[in-house]
Scaffold this motif. Structure first.
Motif, PDB file in Angstrom:
ATOM      1  N   ALA A 141      30.726  29.726   0.391  1.00  0.00           N
ATOM      2  CA  ALA A 141      29.664  29.383  -0.398  1.00  0.00           C
ATOM      3  C   ALA A 141      28.528  30.404   0.056  1.00  0.00           C
ATOM      4  CB  ALA A 141      29.178  28.299  -0.387  1.00  0.00           C
ATOM      5  N   MET A 142      27.543  31.072  -0.706  1.00  0.00           N
ATOM      6  CA  MET A 142      26.586  31.787  -0.458  1.00  0.00           C
ATOM      7  C   MET A 142      24.886  31.437  -1.194  1.00  0.00           C
ATOM      8  SD  MET A 142      28.162  34.463   1.168  1.00  0.00           S
ATOM      9  CE  MET A 142      26.901  36.013   1.036  1.00  0.00           C
ATOM     10  N   SER A 143      24.173  31.968  -0.328  1.00  0.00           N
ATOM     11  CA  SER A 143      22.733  31.495  -0.920  1.00  0.00           C
ATOM     12  C   SER A 143      22.003  32.823  -0.935  1.00  0.00           C
ATOM     13  CB  SER A 143      22.194  30.382  -0.018  1.00  0.00           C
ATOM     14  OG  SER A 143      22.635  29.297  -0.519  1.00  0.00           O
ATOM     15  N   TRP A 144      20.787  32.699  -1.692  1.00  0.00           N
ATOM     16  CA  TRP A 144      19.908  33.711  -1.625  1.00  0.00           C
ATOM     17  C   TRP A 144      18.558  32.807  -1.055  1.00  0.00           C
ATOM     18  CZ3 TRP A 144      20.021  38.780  -2.306  1.00  0.00           C
ATOM     19  CH2 TRP A 144      21.030  39.312  -2.909  1.00  0.00           C
ATOM     20  N   CYS A 191      20.360  37.599   1.345  1.00  0.00           N
ATOM     21  CA  CYS A 191      21.691  36.846   1.157  1.00  0.00           C
ATOM     22  C   CYS A 191      22.199  36.003   2.401  1.00  0.00           C
ATOM     23  CB  CYS A 191      22.629  37.597   0.540  1.00  0.00           C
ATOM     24  SG  CYS A 191      23.315  38.846   1.327  1.00  0.00           S
ATOM     25  N   ALA A 192      22.664  35.122   2.467  1.00  0.00           N
ATOM     26  CA  ALA A 192      23.424  34.347   3.561  1.00  0.00           C
ATOM     27  C   ALA A 192      24.423  33.634   3.311  1.00  0.00           C
ATOM     28  CB  ALA A 192      22.115  33.463   4.069  1.00  0.00           C
ATOM     29  N   ARG A 193      25.490  34.003   4.359  1.00  0.00           N
ATOM     30  CA  ARG A 193      26.687  33.111   4.200  1.00  0.00           C
ATOM     31  C   ARG A 193      26.858  31.664   4.590  1.00  0.00           C
ATOM     32  NH1 ARG A 193      32.517  34.214   7.099  1.00  0.00           N
ATOM     33  NH2 ARG A 193      31.328  34.503   8.930  1.00  0.00           N
ATOM     34  N   LYS A 194      27.227  30.781   4.065  1.00  0.00           N
ATOM     35  CA  LYS A 194      27.179  29.460   4.398  1.00  0.00           C
ATOM     36  C   LYS A 194      28.560  28.941   5.183  1.00  0.00           C
ATOM     37  CE  LYS A 194      26.187  24.821   2.703  1.00  0.00           C
ATOM     38  NZ  LYS A 194      27.460  23.939   2.912  1.00  0.00           N
ATOM     39  N   ILE A 195      28.551  28.576   6.276  1.00  0.00           N
ATOM     40  CA  ILE A 195      29.544  28.189   6.950  1.00  0.00           C
ATOM     41  C   ILE A 195      29.302  26.383   7.484  1.00  0.00           C
ATOM     42  CG2 ILE A 195      30.852  28.072   9.113  1.00  0.00           C
ATOM     43  CD1 ILE A 195      30.336  31.221   9.077  1.00  0.00           C
ATOM     44  N   ASN A 196      29.933  25.634   6.862  1.00  0.00           N
ATOM     45  CA  ASN A 196      29.671  24.130   7.025  1.00  0.00           C
ATOM     46  C   ASN A 196      28.300  23.897   6.447  1.00  0.00           C
ATOM     47  OD1 ASN A 196      32.302  23.613   7.974  1.00  0.00           O
ATOM     48  ND2 ASN A 196      31.721  24.213   9.926  1.00  0.00           N
ATOM     49  N   SER A 197      27.268  23.350   7.392  1.00  0.00           N
ATOM     50  CA  SER A 197      26.068  23.049   6.803  1.00  0.00           C
ATOM     51  C   SER A 197      24.984  23.991   7.136  1.00  0.00           C
ATOM     52  CB  SER A 197      25.833  21.634   7.222  1.00  0.00           C
ATOM     53  OG  SER A 197      25.768  21.645   8.750  1.00  0.00           O
TER      54      SER A 197
END
Length: 117
Positions: A33-36, A96-102
């Motif tokens: 999952a990814m976020s801005w 942008c950022a990569r989600k790892i677990n929480s």
């Protein structure tokens, strides 16, 4: 080495549109999952939008809901943020950022978006 490289920022007039891209490398993009996230001048970090690994689930901050659209192309390892109806309050550096677990341990260098007439 994980790399996230944002692009597409710039100067735009109020009411205008921009499309941000985030090119990912060094990991299997389709697994994460990814976020801005954005940071306005003199302010803290603000989460903007989220997308799960398949692109089937998305989420938005209230401040951008209905105006921004997050998407991804897993074949191209690229994340996008379509920003419409921009207002001055959208002026910020967008990451942008990569989600790892929480957590979000991996971030790009950011791209500047300036909304001004």
């Amino acid at each position: 080495e994980v790399q996230l490289v944002e692009s597409g920022g710039g100067l735009v007039q109020p009411g205008g549109s921009l499309r941000l891209s985030c090119a990912a490398d060094g990991f299997i993009f389709s697994n994460y999952a990814m976020s801005w996230v954005r940071q306005a001048p003199g302010k803290g970090l603000e989460w903007v939008s989220y997308i799960d690994s398949s692109g089937g689930t998305t989420g938005y901050a209230d401040s951008v809901k209905g105006r921004f659209t997050i998407s991804r192309d897993n074949a191209k390892s690229t994340l996008y943020l379509q920003m419409n109806s921009l207002v001055s309050e959208d002026t910020a550096v967008y990451y942008c950022a990569r989600k790892i677990n929480s957590a979000y341990p991996d971030w790009g260098q950011g791209t500047q978006v300036t909304v001004s007439s």
